[in-house]
Design a protein around this motif. Structure first.
Motif, PDB file in Angstrom:
ATOM      1  N   VAL A   1     -21.511 -13.023  66.699  1.00 14.79           N
ATOM      2  CA  VAL A   1     -22.287 -14.071  66.044  1.00 14.79           C
ATOM      3  C   VAL A   1     -22.460 -15.181  67.077  1.00 14.79           C
ATOM      4  CG1 VAL A   1     -22.364 -15.805  64.212  1.00 14.79           C
ATOM      5  CG2 VAL A   1     -21.441 -13.518  63.731  1.00 14.79           C
ATOM      6  N   VAL A   2     -23.703 -15.586  67.315  1.00 12.85           N
ATOM      7  CA  VAL A   2     -23.979 -16.637  68.291  1.00 12.85           C
ATOM      8  C   VAL A   2     -24.879 -17.701  67.674  1.00 12.85           C
ATOM      9  CG1 VAL A   2     -23.747 -15.058  70.254  1.00 12.85           C
ATOM     10  CG2 VAL A   2     -26.009 -15.445  69.251  1.00 12.85           C
ATOM     11  N   LYS A   3     -24.753 -18.926  68.175  1.00 16.04           N
ATOM     12  CA  LYS A   3     -25.632 -20.020  67.778  1.00 16.04           C
ATOM     13  C   LYS A   3     -26.599 -20.286  68.924  1.00 16.04           C
ATOM     14  CE  LYS A   3     -25.643 -24.638  65.729  1.00 16.04           C
ATOM     15  NZ  LYS A   3     -24.820 -25.803  65.321  1.00 16.04           N
ATOM     16  N   TYR A   4     -27.863 -20.532  68.588  1.00 13.92           N
ATOM     17  CA  TYR A   4     -28.859 -20.647  69.652  1.00 13.92           C
ATOM     18  C   TYR A   4     -29.850 -21.776  69.366  1.00 13.92           C
ATOM     19  CZ  TYR A   4     -32.156 -18.332  66.481  1.00 13.92           C
ATOM     20  OH  TYR A   4     -32.972 -18.038  65.417  1.00 13.92           O
ATOM     21  N   GLN A   5     -30.528 -22.205  70.398  1.00 19.64           N
ATOM     22  CA  GLN A   5     -31.656 -23.120  70.286  1.00 19.64           C
ATOM     23  C   GLN A   5     -32.931 -22.280  70.199  1.00 19.64           C
ATOM     24  OE1 GLN A   5     -31.225 -26.487  70.110  1.00 19.64           O
ATOM     25  NE2 GLN A   5     -29.000 -26.142  70.261  1.00 19.64           N
TER      26      GLN A   5
ATOM     27  N   PHE B   1     -28.468 -19.135  63.907  1.00 21.35           N
ATOM     28  CA  PHE B   1     -27.445 -18.191  64.347  1.00 21.35           C
ATOM     29  C   PHE B   1     -28.039 -16.784  64.356  1.00 21.35           C
ATOM     30  CE2 PHE B   1     -25.258 -21.650  62.229  1.00 21.35           C
ATOM     31  CZ  PHE B   1     -24.166 -21.917  63.039  1.00 21.35           C
ATOM     32  N   LEU B   2     -27.448 -15.932  65.176  1.00 17.58           N
ATOM     33  CA  LEU B   2     -27.815 -14.513  65.185  1.00 17.58           C
ATOM     34  C   LEU B   2     -26.564 -13.660  65.028  1.00 17.58           C
ATOM     35  CD1 LEU B   2     -30.352 -14.331  68.176  1.00 17.58           C
ATOM     36  CD2 LEU B   2     -30.888 -14.289  65.730  1.00 17.58           C
ATOM     37  N   HIS B   3     -26.696 -12.634  64.212  1.00 18.80           N
ATOM     38  CA  HIS B   3     -25.666 -11.597  64.118  1.00 18.80           C
ATOM     39  C   HIS B   3     -26.167 -10.422  64.943  1.00 18.80           C
ATOM     40  CE1 HIS B   3     -23.295  -8.374  61.924  1.00 18.80           C
ATOM     41  NE2 HIS B   3     -22.380  -9.240  62.280  1.00 18.80           N
ATOM     42  N   ILE B   4     -25.538 -10.189  66.098  1.00 17.19           N
ATOM     43  CA  ILE B   4     -25.949  -9.126  67.023  1.00 17.19           C
ATOM     44  C   ILE B   4     -24.941  -7.990  66.892  1.00 17.19           C
ATOM     45  CG2 ILE B   4     -26.445  -8.561  69.428  1.00 17.19           C
ATOM     46  CD1 ILE B   4     -26.865 -11.609  69.887  1.00 17.19           C
TER      47      ILE B   4
ATOM     48  N   GLU C   1     -23.328 -11.949  79.605  1.00 20.79           N
ATOM     49  CA  GLU C   1     -24.747 -11.961  79.979  1.00 20.79           C
ATOM     50  C   GLU C   1     -25.549 -12.944  79.122  1.00 20.79           C
ATOM     51  OE1 GLU C   1     -26.648  -8.171  80.382  1.00 20.79           O
ATOM     52  OE2 GLU C   1     -24.999  -7.295  81.553  1.00 20.79           O
ATOM     53  N   LEU C   2     -25.062 -13.235  77.911  1.00 20.52           N
ATOM     54  CA  LEU C   2     -25.761 -14.144  76.994  1.00 20.52           C
ATOM     55  C   LEU C   2     -25.293 -15.594  77.104  1.00 20.52           C
ATOM     56  CD1 LEU C   2     -25.748 -11.936  73.748  1.00 20.52           C
ATOM     57  CD2 LEU C   2     -27.786 -12.589  75.042  1.00 20.52           C
ATOM     58  N   LYS C   3     -24.195 -15.833  77.807  1.00 19.38           N
ATOM     59  CA  LYS C   3     -23.485 -17.102  77.695  1.00 19.38           C
ATOM     60  C   LYS C   3     -24.322 -18.335  78.044  1.00 19.38           C
ATOM     61  CE  LYS C   3     -21.254 -16.935  82.289  1.00 19.38           C
ATOM     62  NZ  LYS C   3     -21.930 -18.113  82.866  1.00 19.38           N
ATOM     63  N   ASP C   4     -25.319 -18.207  78.910  1.00 19.72           N
ATOM     64  CA  ASP C   4     -26.124 -19.366  79.307  1.00 19.72           C
ATOM     65  C   ASP C   4     -27.221 -19.705  78.298  1.00 19.72           C
ATOM     66  OD1 ASP C   4     -24.643 -19.668  81.650  1.00 19.72           O
ATOM     67  OD2 ASP C   4     -25.980 -18.353  82.800  1.00 19.72           O
ATOM     68  N   TYR C   5     -27.362 -18.864  77.270  1.00 22.45           N
ATOM     69  CA  TYR C   5     -28.497 -19.040  76.359  1.00 22.45           C
ATOM     70  C   TYR C   5     -28.081 -19.229  74.896  1.00 22.45           C
ATOM     71  CZ  TYR C   5     -30.621 -17.217  80.553  1.00 22.45           C
ATOM     72  OH  TYR C   5     -30.985 -17.034  81.862  1.00 22.45           O
ATOM     73  N   CYS C   6     -26.782 -19.200  74.635  1.00 24.65           N
ATOM     74  CA  CYS C   6     -26.312 -19.373  73.259  1.00 24.65           C
ATOM     75  C   CYS C   6     -24.829 -19.717  73.261  1.00 24.65           C
ATOM     76  CB  CYS C   6     -26.552 -18.106  72.430  1.00 24.65           C
ATOM     77  SG  CYS C   6     -25.819 -16.601  73.129  1.00 24.65           S
ATOM     78  N   GLN C   7     -24.334 -20.130  72.111  1.00 25.47           N
ATOM     79  CA  GLN C   7     -22.904 -20.439  71.957  1.00 25.47           C
ATOM     80  C   GLN C   7     -22.238 -19.317  71.178  1.00 25.47           C
ATOM     81  OE1 GLN C   7     -22.044 -23.778  69.418  1.00 25.47           O
ATOM     82  NE2 GLN C   7     -19.838 -23.736  69.849  1.00 25.47           N
ATOM     83  N   LEU C   8     -21.167 -18.763  71.722  1.00 24.65           N
ATOM     84  CA  LEU C   8     -20.430 -17.714  71.010  1.00 24.65           C
ATOM     85  C   LEU C   8     -19.644 -18.320  69.853  1.00 24.65           C
ATOM     86  CD1 LEU C   8     -19.533 -14.718  70.890  1.00 24.65           C
ATOM     87  CD2 LEU C   8     -17.595 -15.362  72.332  1.00 24.65           C
ATOM     88  N   ILE C   9     -19.818 -17.755  68.676  1.00 22.92           N
ATOM     89  CA  ILE C   9     -19.098 -18.205  67.483  1.00 22.92           C
ATOM     90  C   ILE C   9     -18.018 -17.192  67.095  1.00 22.92           C
ATOM     91  CG2 ILE C   9     -19.320 -18.917  65.061  1.00 22.92           C
ATOM     92  CD1 ILE C   9     -20.762 -20.734  67.109  1.00 22.92           C
ATOM     93  N   GLN C  10     -18.353 -15.902  67.228  1.00 17.53           N
ATOM     94  CA  GLN C  10     -17.404 -14.853  66.814  1.00 17.53           C
ATOM     95  C   GLN C  10     -17.729 -13.546  67.515  1.00 17.53           C
ATOM     96  OE1 GLN C  10     -17.263 -11.965  63.113  1.00 17.53           O
ATOM     97  NE2 GLN C  10     -16.963 -14.067  62.423  1.00 17.53           N
ATOM     98  N   SER C  11     -16.698 -12.796  67.888  1.00 21.38           N
ATOM     99  CA  SER C  11     -16.867 -11.410  68.337  1.00 21.38           C
ATOM    100  C   SER C  11     -15.852 -10.557  67.595  1.00 21.38           C
ATOM    101  CB  SER C  11     -16.669 -11.289  69.849  1.00 21.38           C
ATOM    102  OG  SER C  11     -15.441 -11.860  70.242  1.00 21.38           O
ATOM    103  N   ASN C  12     -16.302  -9.378  67.137  1.00 20.84           N
ATOM    104  CA  ASN C  12     -15.434  -8.593  66.264  1.00 20.84           C
ATOM    105  C   ASN C  12     -15.773  -7.112  66.351  1.00 20.84           C
ATOM    106  OD1 ASN C  12     -13.695  -7.717  64.282  1.00 20.84           O
ATOM    107  ND2 ASN C  12     -14.229  -9.327  62.842  1.00 20.84           N
ATOM    108  N   THR C  13     -15.091  -6.387  67.211  1.00 25.87           N
ATOM    109  CA  THR C  13     -15.151  -4.925  67.379  1.00 25.87           C
ATOM    110  C   THR C  13     -16.531  -4.404  67.762  1.00 25.87           C
ATOM    111  OG1 THR C  13     -13.304  -4.626  65.845  1.00 25.87           O
ATOM    112  CG2 THR C  13     -14.620  -2.688  66.348  1.00 25.87           C
ATOM    113  N   ASP C  14     -17.533  -4.609  66.902  1.00 30.09           N
ATOM    114  CA  ASP C  14     -18.841  -4.009  67.193  1.00 30.09           C
ATOM    115  C   ASP C  14     -19.995  -5.004  67.086  1.00 30.09           C
ATOM    116  OD1 ASP C  14     -18.822  -4.372  64.478  1.00 30.09           O
ATOM    117  OD2 ASP C  14     -19.244  -2.291  63.954  1.00 30.09           O
ATOM    118  N   GLY C  15     -19.691  -6.304  67.148  1.00 24.34           N
ATOM    119  CA  GLY C  15     -20.784  -7.252  67.038  1.00 24.34           C
ATOM    120  C   GLY C  15     -20.398  -8.673  67.384  1.00 24.34           C
TER     121      GLY C  15
END
Length: 571
Positions: free
Chosen positions: A376-380, A269-272, A360-374
């Motif tokens: 969390v996505v799951k990726y291969q 996972f990434l916290h962006i 823009e990221l949707k084809d490369y990861c799974q969205l787990i959470q979005s919250n105001t300023d960031g």
């Protein structure tokens, strides 16, 4: 010198306790003695709890010769205008605390004694000597606990003195909130601005071709209705519920929120996270309050903060405080920074820009959470470099900076309640998970639930093990329930006695409660008229312990109740 103080005002008596260093001075019903003490203390700083709205006013009235402080006290309590102001530097430990955080609840949260004085403040006669000594005892206790809370919040007050020094503000400014200090530093004036709070300006880099129509139309409709004379309060209370990348989201005037509900997983996972998101939008898109006569000062503040941070200079926090206070003040009509159009620009653009990044990221990861300023996505693993490249390109286009951290595990009940374990082992927790280590003076009720949930979902630890471990260590604070009456209720009561012969007994407004296995104790309720409402999360059998928590007999705890309560919070 710092002097802590507290007033108690009855119908025919008044009392004040001062504490300087370890010495208490008690004065009651003696204005001349009070004047003499204050004459010696005029160069000191008085510190109280809620003193800006009560004790300072009572003290000023007495010093100016008003010999009926009970009359003044009643006016304050009934929110009537009182024309007394203490012209000296005082600090209020209650300043900028969340609504509902009072002295008694703070004492309770910290495990202190919250036993209230049995003296009726509407007593229709003078106190006896014994009653006065009892009143003094409880007043001293409040002063001592005010000092403890001041030390916990000392950084808050130091920061205001540092802001005053750094920007050469008058000394009386230390009584202001940090948002007011920000308005002074940014040189705001009370000049009129247009009545245009929903005339939205958009960032030129937004790609409207990929923003979903329902989101575009939602904000467009809000602006249209406002321009046609719609009520802004109704419009700004609207919310749009929609789905982005398979995740339910809410848009509105408080930031974007979306999350997969009841989600638990390990993996990559990434916290962006957008670094300093709202301040960046203020600078990049020119969304500074139009009340500032020198809007460029905000950019200077942020640049100085970055410079000091790079140098590891502790002064960095002064600038961070002012920067962070600015956005909130822009929607406060009592602050000179007030500019709701710019605040709405920031919030709406913030949501749309983050939505664009998600898409823009949707084809490369799974969205787990979005919250105001960031996000969390799951990726291969094979998509990692592509994700980083997209984010870096996004940074350049929008002139933003992102912090990207790797996550190993996430437990997410919903967008407001989750725990994240980062690659370095650090835990970030929100909502019902947030007090997993311990509570604080503002909130410390049933934190055993938070601890159990984090241990269960992140560390695979059985609920029973966490509860028994705390019990064996005599760690009792996580088990307490702070039961508060609330201003709309008329009394607090507990039920006591054998099952076929119980009675309701009135108790104080704030109580520390534990679930107990002692069957003499029953429910605890707050009353409104003839209706009695059971306090949330309390057992059928509850024991009140308002003395210091260290004196509580832990053998009275009903551990099975706490285990069952935690299990109700599993998802």
């Amino acid at each position: 010198m710092v002097i802590f103080y507290d007033f108690e005002v009855l119908k025919y008596d008044w009392l004040v306790v001062f504490k300087e260093n370890n010495k208490y001075t008690t004065i009651y019903n003696d204005i001349e003695k009070l004047k003499s003490y204050m004459d010696r203390a005029k160069c000191s700083i008085l510190v109280g709890f809620n003193n800006y709205h009560y004790d300072d006013i009572i003290l000023s009235a007495l010093l100016l010769g008003h010999n009926n402080p009970y009359e003044i006290s009643n006016k304050i309590i009934q929110n009537e205008k009182v024309y007394y102001k203490l012209n000296m530097i005082t600090l209020d430990v209650m300043q900028e605390l969340p609504l509902g955080v009072g002295l008694k609840s703070s004492q309770a949260n910290l495990g202190m004694s919250i036993v209230e004085t049995p003296i009726d403040f509407n007593l229709d006669r003078k106190c006896t000597d014994e009653e006065m000594q009892l009143l003094i005892k409880y007043c001293k206790n409040d002063v001592t606990d005010t000092e403890k809370l001041f030390k916990i919040r000392e950084d808050y007050f130091i920061s205001k003195f540092e802001i005053k020094e750094e920007f050469n503000l008058p000394i009386e400014c230390v009584k202001n909130t940090r948002a007011v200090l920000a308005s002074k530093v940014l040189k705001c004036s009370n000049k009129p601005i247009a009545n245009d709070r929903l005339h939205i300006d958009y960032d030129k880099n937004i790609n409207w071709d990929i923003i979903p129509d329902d989101i575009k139309n939602f904000f467009k409709k809000c602006e249209y209705d406002y321009r046609c004379g719609g009520n802004y309060e109704e419009i700004e209370s609207r919310k749009l519920k929609t789905t982005i990348c398979g995740v339910k989201h809410v848009f509105g005037f408080g930031g974007i929120h979306g999350a997969i509900e009841k989600y638990n997983a390990s993996g990559y996972f990434l916290h962006i996270d957008v670094s300093s998101y709202y301040p960046s939008l203020i600078i990049v898109d020119g969304y500074m309050s139009r009340k500032s006569t020198k809007p460029e000062l905000f950019t200077i503040l942020r640049s100085m903060r970055y410079k000091l941070k790079a140098e590891k200079n502790p002064k960095e926090k002064i600038y961070k405080i002012l920067i962070n206070a600015t956005f909130g003040a822009m929607k406060s009509k009592y602050n000179l920074l007030f500019d709701p159009k710019q605040a709405n620009n920031i919030c709406i653009n913030g949501q749309i820009i983050l939505t664009q990044l998600i898409l823009e990221l949707k084809d490369y990861c799974q969205l787990i959470q979005s919250n105001t300023d960031g996000l969390v996505v799951k990726y291969q693993l094979h998509n990692y470099n592509t994700i980083i490249k997209i984010v870096k390109d996004f940074e350049k286009r929008f002139n933003l900076t992102f912090d990207i951290d790797k996550i190993n595990k996430i437990a997410q009940r919903d967008v407001n309640n989750y725990a994240i374990q980062f690659e370095n082992g650090k835990i970030e927790a929100k909502g019902r998970f947030s007090k997993y280590e311990s509570g604080n003076f503002m909130q410390n009720t049933l934190t055993i639930i938070d601890r159990c949930l984090v241990n269960y979902y992140i560390f695979n630890k059985p609920i029973e093990d966490t509860i028994i471990e705390a019990y064996k260590k005599n760690d009792l604070l996580p088990f307490q329930i702070i039961a508060k009456m609330g201003s709309t209720y008329e009394g607090m009561y507990y039920e006591y006695g054998l099952e076929d012969d119980t009675k309701l007994i009135e108790t104080q407004k704030v109580n520390r409660v534990f679930a107990t296995n002692d069957k003499k104790y029953w429910g605890i309720y707050k009353r409104k008229g003839d209706s009695y409402q059971k306090i949330a999360n309390t057992s059928d059998h509850n024991i009140i312990h308002n003395e210091d928590i260290k004196s509580f007999d832990k053998s009275k705890l009903d551990l099975n109740y706490y285990i069952a309560l935690v299990k109700k919070n599993l998802y």
